[in-house]
Scaffold this motif. Structure first.
Motif: not given
Length: 803
Positions: A27-56
């Motif tokens: 009844r629910i498109h499988t993509g709605w469950f899958v969408l959580l994976v890249p969305s969560a990973l994107f948010a995670y990598f955005v949070s890691r931008t401070s680790d790479t700042a200034n060549g880190g």
């Protein structure tokens, strides 16, 4: 397990779960469950931008096969973060788009999302792995998963053809790349990319430097569809549009770009690196842009435009590599600006090309065709899709105020810099490179104009469509609208990502150039200069070519949309198939003796080569003892029995004589105190003789074969070669034992059999513990043979009749 490792593995884990939950998501498109994976990973990598700042950078280690220096080490720096954000960000938008593009009632969605998540995890593994072997494994997983995605509609012959082509070419490149990695390891003793960068000077002095560089570049060029390996990409467009938008615009085809960028600090010190990449990039750029003009399929145009844009990115990386050969820091910063331009255009291309693929998918979805000869007049019917296409095509054509204009102007700046570059003879060809880049930009403008005006302007021919044409549903428009908005946003505010994403990525590729020296500051208006005049020339000439398009589109070359390199591929594939059939007929004769002959010839050739190459022949009789008389007698009987085999005519006599040879060997083992071997030999010979007598009793009499004299001569030659080689190896092995520095392996087993394995019978310990895996495999082989014999006996008769 660290968070970076979990980020890489998470898509694979969810891919395993998808088939389990799919039956409960009707009844629910499988993509709605899958969408959580890249969305969560994107948010995670955005949070890691401070680790790479200034060549880190961050290294998270995990041992895997330490004895082979294979470690699953996750390394996050600016370059890895940039690609991780593209993979997860574009991935989330593609999954959202696919929810509305793919019909859950008609499509096998579990397969689609399993393949998509496999690909996403593999791409993250590529860009976050510090170990070359781990990178290679993920590299090949992307080839496999992309082939599965391309062939998702497997009932379509074109999908299977495109998947096979992409698989063959990219896997071939992957094998070449792996060979290059092994050469690097041979020279440095490490698979760590960061360690290799630290040993770049040593690698450059190695005789393996050029071969390793070329092999690695073959892997990069095949994956990123560089000339002459580009022709797999258009056929890959048989995949569903979400796949094309994800794999063939933003991620997979960028893997080769990533590899070149990542290995630039290792290889860029050589002028060969500069020339190979720049020439390949410019050739791909002009070839792709010209070929795109000849296409009539919307996805075909975008496919060749992607090839062209990948050539542009490769050219910029090649030009920027000259920063490693500059004479001063300011010169390094001047040349290294091309790397910054490549990073900027990488982001821009992902936004405008992703939106264009989705727009083309909408047109195909709503009209049922991608043929520009049938399309036209869609502006009024599909106004939102029209706007998305306008923004994306204008950006790709390099028209302000969109982000593509900024990176195109910067590209012109870098090509102008090449004309004044004093490096490896570049000054001689600088203006030629500039001219090629400018001409390619004209054709880029032209194919953008063709796609835009032929699709949305002109007369709408209702009779060309077998359905009612209308605008796409809102859900299908969300993702391309977001990407189109980013095209405008990054055009009006081009410096938004400079400090957080662009500068750290550039610092990863140019570790020796301080980022502040590059002065990355983009603007839409940079005054009236040569670059602006070149852009005006592109628009002017491109517009003229489009307005005169009806007059010259009938030229013969314009009538062939298929790339001519496909003929080479087709002929090669046909030749491979026919030669395989010829070799198979030559080898698979149905005669066991021929199979033995092939195997023995190979073994003799391999061992003889190794024997000669290692100069292993040694002859010494200093450790020999007096031989008892009975050993002469046994040896004489053994030789006599062996020679007698040549003169036997009947099978029964042959079997009995072979048994005599085997029993004499068992006797020799017993004489030399190898009772275990003697017992084994006796058992084997007894069972063999009995079984052969039972089987051969039912065979017909031996008949003389045609050409038997030639075959016998060949077999005699092979037998003599085997005998001589075994004799030489045995004599050399015996002589080796007399050397002062020789330590027989038996001493290790004598000392450690009881200590490490707790067994007093050394032979049993060797078989069960030290060589346990060999023994298990041997038992497995025997078990398979036993089952086969059991089934043959069981089905020998059925209802009293032979079957």
């Amino acid at each position: 397990m660290s968070s970076l490792h979990l980020a890489i593995i998470l898509p694979f884990l969810i891919a395993i779960v998808i088939p389990l939950i799919y039956p409960f998501t009707k009844r629910i498109h499988t993509g709605w469950f899958v969408l959580l994976v890249p969305s969560a990973l994107f948010a995670y990598f955005v949070s890691r931008t401070s680790d790479t700042a200034n060549g880190g950078a961050v290294m998270e280690e995990m041992a895997w096969v330490p004895s082979l220096d294979i470690h699953f080490n996750a390394y996050l720096d600016g370059l890895g973060l940039l690609f991780a954000l593209l993979i997860t960000g574009i991935g989330a938008l593609v999954v959202l788009y696919s929810i509305f593009y793919l019909d859950k009632t008609k499509e096998k969605l579990s397969n689609f999302y399993v393949y998509l998540l496999m690909f996403m995890g593999a791409m993250l593994g590529i860009v976050l792995s510090d170990n070359l072997i781990v990178l290679y494994i993920f590299w090949e997983v992307t080839s496999l998963s992309s082939a599965l995605l391309i062939s998702y509609w497997f009932t379509n012959k074109g999908s299977i053809f495109g998947a096979r082509k992409s698989m063959l070419i990219t896997v071939f490149g992957g094998f070449a790349m792996m060979a290059g990695f092994i050469l690097l390891y041979v020279e440095t003793g490490t698979f760590s990319i960061q360690s290799l960068i630290g040993q770049a000077d040593i690698i450059m002095q190695s005789p393996f430097f050029i071969p390793a560089m070329i092999l690695v570049l073959i892997g990069a060029f095949t994956k990123s569809a560089q000339f002459p390996f580009h022709f797999w990409l258009p056929d890959a467009m048989e995949a569903p549009t979400p796949v094309s938008a994800y794999l063939h615009s933003a991620t997979m085809v960028k893997a080769g770009i990533y590899l070149v960028a990542r290995t630039t600090p290792i290889f860029a010190g050589a002028p060969e690196w500069f020339w190979i990449i720049v020439i390949t990039g410019l050739t791909t750029l002009i070839w792709g842009s010209v070929s795109a003009v000849r296409q009539r399929d919307l996805k075909g145009i975008l496919a060749f435009s992607t090839i062209s844009q990948l050539g542009l990115l490769m050219t910029l990386l090649g030009v920027g590599s000259s920063a490693f050969n500059a004479n001063s820091l300011s010169e390094s910063a001047l040349y290294g600006a091309a790397i910054a331009t490549a990073v900027i255009h990488l982001i821009n291309h992902a936004t405008f090309k992703g939106s264009l693929f989705m727009a083309v998918g909408i047109i195909d979805h709503e009209t049922g065709t991608r043929d520009i000869n049938k399309l036209g007049g869609l502006m009024a019917i599909m106004p939102i899709t029209f706007t998305i296409s306008l923004v994306g095509l204008a950006s790709m054509a390099g028209i302000p105020p969109f982000n593509g204009f900024i990176s195109k102007e910067m590209f012109f700046t870098e090509m102008l810099t090449v004309t004044s570059m004093n490096f490896a003879g570049v000054e001689t060809w600088g203006y030629v490179m500039l001219a090629i880049a400018w001409i390619a930009s004209i054709f880029t403008f032209l194919y953008c104009a063709i796609l835009f005006f032929k699709t949305f302007f002109g007369r709408f021919q209702k009779e060309q469509f077998n359905r009612t044409v209308h605008e796409a549903p809102l859900g299908m428009l969300i993702s391309p609208v977001i990407l189109g908005s980013l095209v405008i946003l990054f055009g009006l505010f081009p410096n938004l990502l400079v400090t957080s994403v662009i500068e750290p990525a550039v610092a990863s590729i140019l570790p020796h150039v301080p980022v502040e020296e590059l002065s990355i500051d983009m603007t839409l208006w940079h005054g009236i200069n040569t670059e602006l005049l070149m852009s005006l020339g592109v628009i002017g000439i491109g517009s003229t070519l489009y307005l005169t398009y009806p007059k010259w589109k009938s030229i013969a070359i314009m009538q062939h949309s298929r790339d001519p390199f496909n003929r080479v591929y087709d002929k090669s594939l046909d030749g491979l198939s026919s030669s395989s059939e010829w070799i198979t007929k030559l080898q698979m004769t149905g005669r066991l003796r021929d199979y033995f002959a092939y195997m023995l010839v190979f073994i003799v050739a391999l061992l003889a080569y190794a024997f000669v190459r290692s100069n292993s022949f040694t002859l010494s009789f200093t450790a020999t003892e007096e031989t008892p008389v009975y050993l002469y007698a046994i040896t004489f009987l053994l030789i006599l029995s062996t020679i007698a085999l040549l003169f036997m005519k009947g099978r029964i006599q042959l079997i009995i004589t072979i048994g005599v040879v085997g029993f004499l060997m068992a006797l020799l083992f017993a004489v030399f105190s190898a009772q275990d071997l003697a017992l084994t030999q006796l058992l084997i010979e007894t069972v063999t003789v009995v079984l052969l007598l039972l089987a051969f009793r039912h065979l017909p009499e031996v008949t003389k074969e045609i050409g038997s004299r030639v075959r016998k001569s060949l077999h005699i030659s092979i037998s003599i070669a085997v005998g001589i080689l075994v004799f030489l190896i045995s004599v050399s092995a015996f002589a080796l034992r007399t050397e002062a520095n020789f330590t027989p392996i038996s001493e290790f087993f004598i000392e450690n059999s009881y200590k490490l394995a707790g067994g007093e019978n050394m032979v049993n310990v060797i078989l069960v513990d030290f060589r346990g895996l060999d023994t298990i495999l041997e038992v497995l082989v025997l078990a398979i043979v036993g089952l086969a014999i059991l089934m043959m006996v069981k089905h020998r008769f059925k209802g009293g009749e032979d079957v």
